[in-house]
Design an enzyme around this catalytic site. Sequence first.
Site, PDB file in Angstrom:
ATOM      1  N   HIS A 188     -34.631  37.944 -35.949  1.00  0.00           N
ATOM      2  CA  HIS A 188     -36.089  37.845 -35.978  1.00  0.00           C
ATOM      3  C   HIS A 188     -36.464  36.675 -36.894  1.00  0.00           C
ATOM      4  O   HIS A 188     -35.911  36.548 -37.990  1.00  0.00           O
ATOM      5  CB  HIS A 188     -36.678  39.156 -36.511  1.00  0.00           C
ATOM      6  CG  HIS A 188     -38.165  39.189 -36.441  1.00  0.00           C
ATOM      7  ND1 HIS A 188     -38.847  39.416 -35.265  1.00  0.00           N
ATOM      8  CD2 HIS A 188     -39.108  38.995 -37.391  1.00  0.00           C
ATOM      9  CE1 HIS A 188     -40.148  39.368 -35.498  1.00  0.00           C
ATOM     10  NE2 HIS A 188     -40.337  39.113 -36.780  1.00  0.00           N
ATOM     11  N   GLY A 198     -32.340  29.616 -25.817  1.00  0.00           N
ATOM     12  CA  GLY A 198     -30.927  29.890 -26.104  1.00  0.00           C
ATOM     13  C   GLY A 198     -30.301  29.028 -27.186  1.00  0.00           C
ATOM     14  O   GLY A 198     -29.087  28.820 -27.190  1.00  0.00           O
ATOM     15  N   SER A 199     -31.103  28.570 -28.157  1.00  0.00           N
ATOM     16  CA  SER A 199     -30.482  27.762 -29.216  1.00  0.00           C
ATOM     17  C   SER A 199     -29.597  28.613 -30.124  1.00  0.00           C
ATOM     18  O   SER A 199     -28.570  28.132 -30.625  1.00  0.00           O
ATOM     19  CB  SER A 199     -31.541  27.001 -30.023  1.00  0.00           C
ATOM     20  OG  SER A 199     -32.286  27.874 -30.831  1.00  0.00           O
ATOM     21  N   ASN A 200     -29.954  29.870 -30.338  1.00  0.00           N
ATOM     22  CA  ASN A 200     -29.066  30.742 -31.127  1.00  0.00           C
ATOM     23  C   ASN A 200     -27.777  31.041 -30.358  1.00  0.00           C
ATOM     24  O   ASN A 200     -26.708  31.157 -30.960  1.00  0.00           O
ATOM     25  CB  ASN A 200     -29.782  32.044 -31.495  1.00  0.00           C
ATOM     26  CG  ASN A 200     -30.673  31.876 -32.707  1.00  0.00           C
ATOM     27  OD1 ASN A 200     -30.183  31.742 -33.826  1.00  0.00           O
ATOM     28  ND2 ASN A 200     -31.977  31.836 -32.490  1.00  0.00           N
ATOM     29  N   ASN A 220     -30.235  42.168 -33.689  1.00  0.00           N
ATOM     30  CA  ASN A 220     -31.300  41.264 -33.242  1.00  0.00           C
ATOM     31  C   ASN A 220     -31.574  40.256 -34.351  1.00  0.00           C
ATOM     32  O   ASN A 220     -31.439  40.571 -35.533  1.00  0.00           O
ATOM     33  CB  ASN A 220     -32.576  42.071 -32.971  1.00  0.00           C
ATOM     34  CG  ASN A 220     -33.751  41.199 -32.555  1.00  0.00           C
ATOM     35  OD1 ASN A 220     -33.634  40.371 -31.652  1.00  0.00           O
ATOM     36  ND2 ASN A 220     -34.887  41.367 -33.216  1.00  0.00           N
ATOM     37  N   ASP A 272     -37.984  46.085 -34.170  1.00  0.00           N
ATOM     38  CA  ASP A 272     -37.880  45.347 -35.445  1.00  0.00           C
ATOM     39  C   ASP A 272     -37.772  46.252 -36.677  1.00  0.00           C
ATOM     40  O   ASP A 272     -38.108  45.842 -37.782  1.00  0.00           O
ATOM     41  CB  ASP A 272     -39.086  44.411 -35.643  1.00  0.00           C
ATOM     42  CG  ASP A 272     -39.102  43.281 -34.632  1.00  0.00           C
ATOM     43  OD1 ASP A 272     -38.020  42.959 -34.091  1.00  0.00           O
ATOM     44  OD2 ASP A 272     -40.171  42.708 -34.389  1.00  0.00           O
TER      45      ASP A 272
HETATM   46  C1  GRF Z   1     -35.649  32.774 -32.312  1.00  0.00           C
HETATM   47  O1  GRF Z   1     -36.602  32.279 -33.194  1.00  0.00           O
HETATM   48  C2  GRF Z   1     -35.312  34.209 -32.618  1.00  0.00           C
HETATM   49  O2  GRF Z   1     -35.401  34.521 -33.967  1.00  0.00           O
HETATM   50  C3  GRF Z   1     -36.370  34.956 -31.859  1.00  0.00           C
HETATM   51  O3  GRF Z   1     -36.552  34.223 -30.683  1.00  0.00           O
HETATM   52  C4  GRF Z   1     -36.190  32.865 -30.889  1.00  0.00           C
HETATM   53  C5  GRF Z   1     -35.169  32.518 -29.869  1.00  0.00           C
HETATM   54  O4  GRF Z   1     -34.839  31.156 -29.860  1.00  0.00           O
HETATM   55  N1  GRF Z   1     -35.990  36.325 -31.663  1.00  0.00           N
HETATM   56  P1  GRF Z   1     -33.604  30.639 -29.022  1.00  0.00           P
HETATM   57  O5  GRF Z   1     -33.795  31.122 -27.581  1.00  0.00           O
HETATM   58  O6  GRF Z   1     -32.362  31.215 -29.634  1.00  0.00           O
HETATM   59  O7  GRF Z   1     -33.645  29.155 -29.113  1.00  0.00           O
END
Ligand code: GRF
Length: 199
Positions: free
Chosen positions: A101, A11-13, A99, A142
């Site tokens: 990627h 969940g870093s994003n 999404n 994708d």
């Molecule tokens: C990210 O690299 C995203 O691009 C991919 O999965 C990863 C998720 O990372 N789809 P996080 O859970 O957001 O840290």
Amino acid sequence: MRVAVCISGRGSNLRALLEAFPPGDEAQVVLVLSNRAEAPGLEHARGLGIPTAVLTDPANGDEWLTTLDRYAVELIVLAGYVRLVPGPVIARYRGRIINIHPALLPRFGGPGMYGRRVHQAVLASGVSESGATVHLVDEVYDRGDILAQDRVPVRPSDTPETLAARVLEVEHRLLPAVVRAAARAGRAVPLAEPLERLP
Ligand code: GRF
């Protein structure tokens, strides 16, 4: 714009989005959805008082739609969500589901291409650049329209881990930028400005 973020893990994003959109901002994360009760990102969201939901059957479109309706979700962001989104959800949210990627699509995507495997494939191919892609989600993995990309160099000394870390930094700026553009437009739109010039 009311945003649901779907995660399967770290969940870093999600964190990057929560930092980019404090309460009262033009986009708000109103729900964090996961297929895994133990996804670490859920705990972070709960700590901030953001509603979370764990899908009992991630393949059940009705369960998704009932949950999304409960929070009046307008935009769905897949941020490290690794399962297929049911067709009825994609149909109802067409143009409003995106999404991220960790590579430059259309290469290095498709079924099974997630996590470390993406970066391994990039390194094995010998390309000199990688990056992040935000795209619309449709029925094919994708393959939806690309909304934004940003690039990073691939270095000769890279491992999948060092490359993943470099790409992740870009992801954390790119995804909020696309969500902000979507909030302003009322739907997901291609990013008009290069990333450096966005506020
Ligand atoms: C990210 O690299 C995203 O691009 C991919 O999965 C990863 C998720 O990372 N789809 P996080 O859970 O957001 O840290």
